[in-house]
Write a protein that holds these residues in place. Structure first.
Motif, PDB file in Angstrom:
ATOM      1  N   CYS A 147      -8.862   1.798 -21.843  1.00  0.00           N
ATOM      2  CA  CYS A 147      -8.118   1.270 -22.997  1.00  0.00           C
ATOM      3  C   CYS A 147      -7.164   2.351 -23.489  1.00  0.00           C
ATOM      4  CB  CYS A 147      -9.093   0.883 -24.115  1.00  0.00           C
ATOM      5  SG  CYS A 147      -8.269   0.438 -25.666  1.00  0.00           S
ATOM      6  N   CYS A 157      -8.649   3.563 -27.176  1.00  0.00           N
ATOM      7  CA  CYS A 157      -9.969   4.156 -27.389  1.00  0.00           C
ATOM      8  C   CYS A 157     -10.573   4.735 -26.106  1.00  0.00           C
ATOM      9  CB  CYS A 157     -10.921   3.131 -28.009  1.00  0.00           C
ATOM     10  SG  CYS A 157     -11.455   1.849 -26.852  1.00  0.00           S
ATOM     11  N   CYS A 181      -8.788  -2.779 -24.798  1.00  0.00           N
ATOM     12  CA  CYS A 181     -10.103  -3.417 -24.735  1.00  0.00           C
ATOM     13  C   CYS A 181     -10.074  -4.706 -25.539  1.00  0.00           C
ATOM     14  CB  CYS A 181     -11.176  -2.463 -25.242  1.00  0.00           C
ATOM     15  SG  CYS A 181     -10.991  -1.962 -26.951  1.00  0.00           S
ATOM     16  N   CYS A 224      -7.696  -3.360 -31.031  1.00  0.00           N
ATOM     17  CA  CYS A 224      -8.458  -2.103 -30.893  1.00  0.00           C
ATOM     18  C   CYS A 224      -7.885  -1.070 -31.856  1.00  0.00           C
ATOM     19  CB  CYS A 224      -8.360  -1.573 -29.463  1.00  0.00           C
ATOM     20  SG  CYS A 224      -9.078   0.080 -29.287  1.00  0.00           S
ATOM     21  N   ASN A 279     -13.311   1.749 -33.929  1.00  0.00           N
ATOM     22  CA  ASN A 279     -13.921   0.430 -33.747  1.00  0.00           C
ATOM     23  C   ASN A 279     -15.361   0.421 -34.257  1.00  0.00           C
ATOM     24  OD1 ASN A 279     -11.691  -0.840 -32.282  1.00  0.00           O
ATOM     25  ND2 ASN A 279     -12.192   0.637 -30.679  1.00  0.00           N
TER      26      ASN A 279
HETATM   27 ZN   LIG Z   1      -9.956   0.105 -27.140  1.00  0.00          ZN
END
Ligand SMILES: [Zn+2]
Ligand SMILES: [Zn+2]
Length: 170
Positions: free
Chosen positions: A71, A74, A127, A131, A143
């Motif tokens: 991602c 993240c 993701c 996010c 998150n």
């Molecule tokens: Zn993410």
């Protein structure tokens, strides 16, 4: 043996002749664009209709594959499927960037599979669309909850960075 090579002797020079074809196999890797890569251990699938037209062999159908990558915000691993609609011409004398080569009585669908999937690889793997990424100050995965740094600073910075990197990829 290349599973993407298809014998088309029954179609060549027969105007209007057509048939369905389904081939699948693993593409040689690595195949990647920025951070996302094709999962070459998953077979790529070309499914469609081959048809003789005046200029050569027309292939109309879909190419499927699978991708993975971190991602962009993240860094968690993300994966997904690709399914691309294609319509491409195979000619005895291919034109660069316009058509693919038609061999003597056969075509190799691997370059078509490869190029279609490359174009469909996500440039900004996420993701999920919203996010929140990692806090640029303390590194916490937002998150999982807020940190004690300035609120929403991470969202703004990552949105700007996505735009910059996208522009750089063009
Ligand atoms: Zn993410
Ligand atoms: Zn923080």
């Amino acid at each position: 043996m290349n599973p993407f090579i298809v014998n088309v002797a029954d179609l060549v020079n027969k105007p209007g002749a057509r048939r369905h074809e389904h081939v699948e196999g693993r593409l040689p890797g690595p195949i990647m664009v920025v951070d996302s890569s094709l999962r070459t251990e998953v077979p790529a699938v070309v499914d469609g209709v081959l048809e003789w037209v005046s200029d050569g062999l027309l292939v109309t159908g879909t190419v499927e594959g699978a991708w993975e990558g971190p991602c962009r915000r993240c860094l968690r691993p993300v994966d997904g499927m690709l399914k691309v609609d294609v319509q491409e011409l195979f000619e005895a004398t291919p034109r660069d960037g316009e058509s693919y080569p038609l061999g003597h009585d056969r075509v190799d669908l691997e370059p078509l599979a490869r190029e279609s999937l490359i174009l469909d690889l996500p440039l900004v793997p996420l993701c999920r669309d919203d996010c929140r990424g990692l806090c640029p100050t303390c590194g916490k995965d937002l998150n999982e909850g807020d940190c004690d740094c300035l609120p929403s600073a991470a969202d703004v910075r990552w949105a700007a960075l996505d735009v910059l990197r996208l522009a750089g990829d063009e």
